[in-house]
Structure formats: C-alpha cells, structure tokens
Design a protein around this motif. Structure first.
Motif, PDB file in Angstrom:
ATOM      1  N   VAL A   9      47.503-114.599 -52.129  1.00  0.00           N
ATOM      2  CA  VAL A   9      46.731-114.112 -50.990  1.00  0.00           C
ATOM      3  C   VAL A   9      46.588-115.235 -49.966  1.00  0.00           C
ATOM      4  O   VAL A   9      46.148-116.337 -50.314  1.00  0.00           O
ATOM      5  CB  VAL A   9      45.334-113.647 -51.441  1.00  0.00           C
ATOM      6  CG1 VAL A   9      44.601-112.984 -50.295  1.00  0.00           C
ATOM      7  CG2 VAL A   9      45.443-112.712 -52.640  1.00  0.00           C
ATOM      8  N   PRO A  10      46.940-115.003 -48.699  1.00  0.00           N
ATOM      9  CA  PRO A  10      46.722-116.030 -47.667  1.00  0.00           C
ATOM     10  C   PRO A  10      45.272-116.483 -47.639  1.00  0.00           C
ATOM     11  O   PRO A  10      44.351-115.675 -47.822  1.00  0.00           O
ATOM     12  CB  PRO A  10      47.118-115.308 -46.372  1.00  0.00           C
ATOM     13  CG  PRO A  10      48.065-114.235 -46.799  1.00  0.00           C
ATOM     14  CD  PRO A  10      47.580-113.793 -48.154  1.00  0.00           C
ATOM     15  N   VAL A  11      45.081-117.772 -47.399  1.00  0.00           N
ATOM     16  CA  VAL A  11      43.734-118.348 -47.454  1.00  0.00           C
ATOM     17  C   VAL A  11      42.791-117.632 -46.498  1.00  0.00           C
ATOM     18  O   VAL A  11      41.671-117.239 -46.868  1.00  0.00           O
ATOM     19  CB  VAL A  11      43.788-119.858 -47.143  1.00  0.00           C
ATOM     20  CG1 VAL A  11      42.375-120.447 -47.135  1.00  0.00           C
ATOM     21  CG2 VAL A  11      44.662-120.586 -48.146  1.00  0.00           C
ATOM     22  N   ALA A  12      43.226-117.439 -45.253  1.00  0.00           N
ATOM     23  CA  ALA A  12      42.360-116.816 -44.259  1.00  0.00           C
ATOM     24  C   ALA A  12      42.006-115.383 -44.651  1.00  0.00           C
ATOM     25  O   ALA A  12      40.879-114.926 -44.427  1.00  0.00           O
ATOM     26  CB  ALA A  12      43.027-116.838 -42.882  1.00  0.00           C
ATOM     27  N   LEU A  14      41.803-114.131 -47.742  1.00  0.00           N
ATOM     28  CA  LEU A  14      40.844-114.142 -48.844  1.00  0.00           C
ATOM     29  C   LEU A  14      39.462-114.535 -48.336  1.00  0.00           C
ATOM     30  O   LEU A  14      38.442-113.953 -48.740  1.00  0.00           O
ATOM     31  CB  LEU A  14      41.308-115.100 -49.937  1.00  0.00           C
ATOM     32  CG  LEU A  14      40.536-115.035 -51.256  1.00  0.00           C
ATOM     33  CD1 LEU A  14      40.620-113.636 -51.872  1.00  0.00           C
ATOM     34  CD2 LEU A  14      41.058-116.076 -52.248  1.00  0.00           C
ATOM     35  N   GLN A  15      39.409-115.510 -47.431  1.00  0.00           N
ATOM     36  CA  GLN A  15      38.132-115.932 -46.855  1.00  0.00           C
ATOM     37  C   GLN A  15      37.464-114.764 -46.129  1.00  0.00           C
ATOM     38  O   GLN A  15      36.267-114.495 -46.328  1.00  0.00           O
ATOM     39  CB  GLN A  15      38.371-117.089 -45.878  1.00  0.00           C
ATOM     40  CG  GLN A  15      37.147-117.554 -45.097  1.00  0.00           C
ATOM     41  CD  GLN A  15      36.273-118.528 -45.846  1.00  0.00           C
ATOM     42  OE1 GLN A  15      36.653-119.026 -46.904  1.00  0.00           O
ATOM     43  NE2 GLN A  15      35.097-118.818 -45.303  1.00  0.00           N
ATOM     44  N   SER A  16      38.216-114.047 -45.308  1.00  0.00           N
ATOM     45  CA  SER A  16      37.653-112.924 -44.555  1.00  0.00           C
ATOM     46  C   SER A  16      37.155-111.825 -45.482  1.00  0.00           C
ATOM     47  O   SER A  16      36.102-111.224 -45.248  1.00  0.00           O
ATOM     48  CB  SER A  16      38.701-112.361 -43.589  1.00  0.00           C
ATOM     49  OG  SER A  16      39.050-113.318 -42.613  1.00  0.00           O
ATOM     50  N   ALA A  36      31.533-117.791 -49.064  1.00  0.00           N
ATOM     51  CA  ALA A  36      32.989-117.684 -49.073  1.00  0.00           C
ATOM     52  C   ALA A  36      33.643-119.058 -49.065  1.00  0.00           C
ATOM     53  O   ALA A  36      34.635-119.293 -49.765  1.00  0.00           O
ATOM     54  CB  ALA A  36      33.456-116.861 -47.874  1.00  0.00           C
ATOM     55  N   ASP A  37      33.092-119.986 -48.291  1.00  0.00           N
ATOM     56  CA  ASP A  37      33.626-121.353 -48.260  1.00  0.00           C
ATOM     57  C   ASP A  37      33.655-121.950 -49.661  1.00  0.00           C
ATOM     58  O   ASP A  37      34.636-122.577 -50.068  1.00  0.00           O
ATOM     59  CB  ASP A  37      32.769-122.242 -47.356  1.00  0.00           C
ATOM     60  CG  ASP A  37      32.969-121.959 -45.871  1.00  0.00           C
ATOM     61  OD1 ASP A  37      33.956-121.282 -45.514  1.00  0.00           O
ATOM     62  OD2 ASP A  37      32.126-122.415 -45.077  1.00  0.00           O
ATOM     63  N   SER A  38      32.573-121.760 -50.404  1.00  0.00           N
ATOM     64  CA  SER A  38      32.461-122.341 -51.742  1.00  0.00           C
ATOM     65  C   SER A  38      33.475-121.728 -52.700  1.00  0.00           C
ATOM     66  O   SER A  38      34.190-122.446 -53.413  1.00  0.00           O
ATOM     67  CB  SER A  38      31.041-122.124 -52.267  1.00  0.00           C
ATOM     68  OG  SER A  38      30.934-122.478 -53.628  1.00  0.00           O
ATOM     69  N   LEU A  39      33.562-120.385 -52.726  1.00  0.00           N
ATOM     70  CA  LEU A  39      34.448-119.715 -53.679  1.00  0.00           C
ATOM     71  C   LEU A  39      35.915-119.936 -53.345  1.00  0.00           C
ATOM     72  O   LEU A  39      36.734-120.236 -54.231  1.00  0.00           O
ATOM     73  CB  LEU A  39      34.134-118.221 -53.712  1.00  0.00           C
ATOM     74  CG  LEU A  39      32.742-117.818 -54.200  1.00  0.00           C
ATOM     75  CD1 LEU A  39      32.590-116.306 -54.146  1.00  0.00           C
ATOM     76  CD2 LEU A  39      32.497-118.322 -55.617  1.00  0.00           C
ATOM     77  N   VAL A  40      36.276-119.793 -52.086  1.00  0.00           N
ATOM     78  CA  VAL A  40      37.685-119.928 -51.696  1.00  0.00           C
ATOM     79  C   VAL A  40      38.140-121.378 -51.845  1.00  0.00           C
ATOM     80  O   VAL A  40      39.277-121.640 -52.256  1.00  0.00           O
ATOM     81  CB  VAL A  40      37.898-119.405 -50.263  1.00  0.00           C
ATOM     82  CG1 VAL A  40      39.322-119.671 -49.797  1.00  0.00           C
ATOM     83  CG2 VAL A  40      37.601-117.901 -50.205  1.00  0.00           C
ATOM     84  N   ALA A  41      37.260-122.327 -51.545  1.00  0.00           N
ATOM     85  CA  ALA A  41      37.625-123.733 -51.734  1.00  0.00           C
ATOM     86  C   ALA A  41      37.930-124.028 -53.199  1.00  0.00           C
ATOM     87  O   ALA A  41      38.847-124.798 -53.509  1.00  0.00           O
ATOM     88  CB  ALA A  41      36.505-124.642 -51.237  1.00  0.00           C
ATOM     89  N   ALA A  42      37.182-123.424 -54.112  1.00  0.00           N
ATOM     90  CA  ALA A  42      37.447-123.622 -55.538  1.00  0.00           C
ATOM     91  C   ALA A  42      38.821-123.085 -55.906  1.00  0.00           C
ATOM     92  O   ALA A  42      39.615-123.765 -56.569  1.00  0.00           O
ATOM     93  CB  ALA A  42      36.370-122.940 -56.373  1.00  0.00           C
ATOM     94  N   HIS A  50      35.992-120.989 -61.011  1.00  0.00           N
ATOM     95  CA  HIS A  50      34.796-120.991 -60.178  1.00  0.00           C
ATOM     96  C   HIS A  50      35.046-120.354 -58.814  1.00  0.00           C
ATOM     97  O   HIS A  50      34.225-120.500 -57.905  1.00  0.00           O
ATOM     98  CB  HIS A  50      34.280-122.422 -59.991  1.00  0.00           C
ATOM     99  CG  HIS A  50      33.638-122.986 -61.215  1.00  0.00           C
ATOM    100  ND1 HIS A  50      34.335-123.176 -62.386  1.00  0.00           N
ATOM    101  CD2 HIS A  50      32.367-123.393 -61.466  1.00  0.00           C
ATOM    102  CE1 HIS A  50      33.519-123.689 -63.303  1.00  0.00           C
ATOM    103  NE2 HIS A  50      32.325-123.815 -62.771  1.00  0.00           N
ATOM    104  N   GLY A  51      36.171-119.659 -58.683  1.00  0.00           N
ATOM    105  CA  GLY A  51      36.516-119.049 -57.417  1.00  0.00           C
ATOM    106  C   GLY A  51      36.099-117.590 -57.344  1.00  0.00           C
ATOM    107  O   GLY A  51      35.022-117.208 -57.808  1.00  0.00           O
ATOM    108  N   VAL A  52      36.989-116.753 -56.790  1.00  0.00           N
ATOM    109  CA  VAL A  52      36.625-115.351 -56.550  1.00  0.00           C
ATOM    110  C   VAL A  52      36.443-114.560 -57.838  1.00  0.00           C
ATOM    111  O   VAL A  52      35.922-113.446 -57.796  1.00  0.00           O
ATOM    112  CB  VAL A  52      37.656-114.659 -55.639  1.00  0.00           C
ATOM    113  CG1 VAL A  52      37.644-115.288 -54.245  1.00  0.00           C
ATOM    114  CG2 VAL A  52      39.054-114.701 -56.238  1.00  0.00           C
TER     115      VAL A  52
END
Length: 359
Positions: A9-12, A14-16, A36-42, A50-52
């Motif tokens: 999944v493209p980063v942007a 998944l963040q959105s 979202a910053d925390s989960l996607v960064a993981a 520790h992500g989505v």
C-alpha cells in the motif's frame, strides 16, 4: 506455515485511510493525524506488530469508551526543564506526541527537557517519539509502562509489563541510530502478529499457562507470559514501572488492564519523554561526525563465521523505511482483511491496493 499473501500500500494512501478511520470513529482531525502518524511510521520502519494491525483495537477503545474522544490534555506540574501532563484518557499516541513536543520545546531553552505523562493509554512504538527530537538536532528518549504481559525473571506468570524504551540520535551520513526495545525477549505485538499470520515462534519467547516453553503464539492470550531479556531486562522493566508509573502517579503492574482486550476500560499507564539539545554540549555537526566515525569503527569489526555485516541499532528499520517508501508498505492479507472490515463498518473508502484480495 507459508506466509500469507501480502498487499503493498502506498504510504500516503495508508496514511489517508487511517486518518479517515479515526475521524469516522469520532476523533478530531488533528488527533486522527497524530494517531495515523504513529501507526504508519511503525509499519514504514517494518515494526508491523505496532502498525495498522492495532487499528481495530484502537477504534474499539474509542467506540467502547475506554479512551476519550475529546481529551483535554493539560499540564499538571510545570518547571523550566520539566513537566507532568495529564492525558485525560486520550489515545496514547496523542498524549505521547504532546509530551515529546513539550520536551523538545523545553530543551531549546534549558538544554534538557524531561516530560512525564499520566492517565494515558497504549502509545505504540517508543521510537516514534524518541525520533521526534532528531530534526531539532537533539537526542531523544521515550519510555512507557503497560499491562503486565511478562513474567519477572524466574517467574511463570505475567506480573510486569515489558515496558519498552527507545533512544534516538542523529548521524551525518548514516541513518539515525535508534534503539527501540521491549524488555521481553520479543514484544507481545510481535507474538500477536505471528498468531495472526499462523506462524510458530521460537521456544524462548513465551511460556504457556503451565510455565512451559512453547512455540504457539496463541498461548499468550490463554494464560501465557512473555519471557524477560534475562535478569537485566527484568531489572530495566522494574525501573520502567518506577519512572513511568510511580514517578508520574500512574497505574503500575496489575492495576493496568490489557488495552486490546478491555476496550471499555481506562488504561491509566504513564510514560516519560526526554530531549537533549546537542548544541549545549558540542556543535551538532561535530557530534554527527563523531557518530559517523563510531559507526565506521564498529562496522570494521572482523565478522564471526556466517555473519554478513555489523548493523547499528535501527539500521535495518531505516533501510526498510527507504525501501517501503518506494514499494509501498507491506500489509499481510489477514491484516488487510481486518482493514477492509473496519472500512465497511465505518463507511470509509479503502485504498485500492487493499480493496481486492491479492492473488
């Protein structure tokens, strides 16, 4: 067992998606972006435990009332270099981000900022907050306590948290040096991810309800306990309770419920955040150059038979981040299925790369 099919999944995208899910669950947009910053960064750094994968549990905490949709985070105690925040039962990443930002702000004027937080929740990867110091030419630290999923050294039941801690420091030409570690042999999230993917685990990660080593990750949720990193890991976990729990006036040990299971209950854990302004001791560029020199010296160490290279703490995660920015974030199909189900529940559009079961 064979690994499940993986979506990329493209980063942007998944963040959105994650922001949209949290907004649909009732968070204000600023807090949704923070989460979202925390989960996607993981996930971006390869810490998929520790992500989505955690998103459904966190949403359920909001829906069931365990976490506060409209928290009023406030400073309870304040001094030039220190502060204590009350998280007002906010999701942990919201409180932790506020605490780390305040630590950086205090370090700018005092050289060191030390901020503690209470009345909080599960904060995810500690590295995310420690690394918030890096753009400011600072060294960062983050530490949290949590529900007791780990046995003390010599024990067989889950009596203490694995109380993860992270340090982050910048370098000049290498990636940042980042140590992010649970004080158990393996983080509970990593074991839950193995269970989700139908994988076995090493026998030294976990004991079952009878206190016997097991390779079945499902034993963690049926009375098992994480094993500590020996007596040293256990000792650090004790100080995690002292600094993150006792010092902040937070809950400790068995007072803390399992955030992913007791979704209707307040967690009430604590955490600490520190930022150290490098320029108060040495010029930042000189510091980074010395870190580079240290890295080069360590990497020049003769290798053991079978070893490929010497890695710095956080180097594998840094490489994973660079690769996934180009290829997209890897999301195993069992996790992707959960995200599709969550999107349907909250009437949120799912990224196209997650919308169809991959072949």
């Amino acid at each position: 067992m064979k690994n499940p099919t993986t979506c990329f999944v493209p980063v942007a995208a998944l963040q959105s998606y994650v922001v949209a899910v949290f907004v649909a669950a009732g968070l204000v947009e600023a807090d949704a972006v923070t989460m979202a910053d925390s989960l996607v960064a993981a996930d971006l750094r390869g810490t998929h435990s520790h992500g989505v994968i955690r998103l459904p549990f966190l949403v359920e905490r909001l829906r069931q009332g365990g976490a506060n949709l409209r928290p009023q985070i406030r400073v309870v105690q304040d001094a030039p270099a220190t502060a204590l925040l009350d998280g007002d039962r906010a999701l942990g990443a919201v409180t932790a981000t506020a605490a780390m930002r305040l630590a950086v702000e205090k370090a700018r004027t005092q050289g060191v900022g030390f901020v503690t937080a209470r009345n909080s929740d599960f904060i995810g990867t500690c590295a995310h907050y420690a690394m918030m110091a890096l753009p400011h030419d600072m060294v960062g630290l983050a530490w949290t306590n949590g529900f007791p999923g780990m046995a003390p050294a010599g024990g067989r039941s889950n009596t203490i948290g694995n109380n993860p801690i992270a340090f982050a420091a910048p370098s000049l030409s290498h990636g940042p040096v980042v140590l992010d570690m649970a004080l158990s042999v393996a983080a509970g999230g990593r074991i839950r991810l193995a269970a989700k993917n139908g994988e076995k685990i090493p026998h030294d990660w976990l004991v079952d309800s009878e206190g016997l080593p097991t390779d079945d990750p499902a034993a963690l949720t049926s009375g098992g306990a994480l094993l500590p990193l020996g007596y040293k890991g256990y000792g650090l976990a004790v100080f995690g309770e002292i600094l993150c729990g006792a010092l902040t006036g937070s809950r400790i040990l068995g007072e803390i419920p399992a955030w992913f299971r007791a979704t209707d209950q307040a967690i009430g854990n604590g955490h600490i955040h520190m930022a150290v302004d490098i320029r108060r001791f040495v010029e930042p560029e000189a510091f980074k150059q010395r870190v580079d020199t240290m890295v080069s010296m360590l990497k020049a160490t003769p290798l053991m038979p079978g070893a490929r290279e010497i890695l710095m703490p956080g180097e594998r995660a840094w490489r994973t981040e660079q690769a996934q920015r180009a290829s997209g974030i890897a999301v195993p199909e069992p996790v992707a299925a959960d995200l599709r189900q969550l999107a349907a529940l909250l009437r949120v559009d799912v990224p196209s790369s997650l919308s169809i079961h991959p072949s």
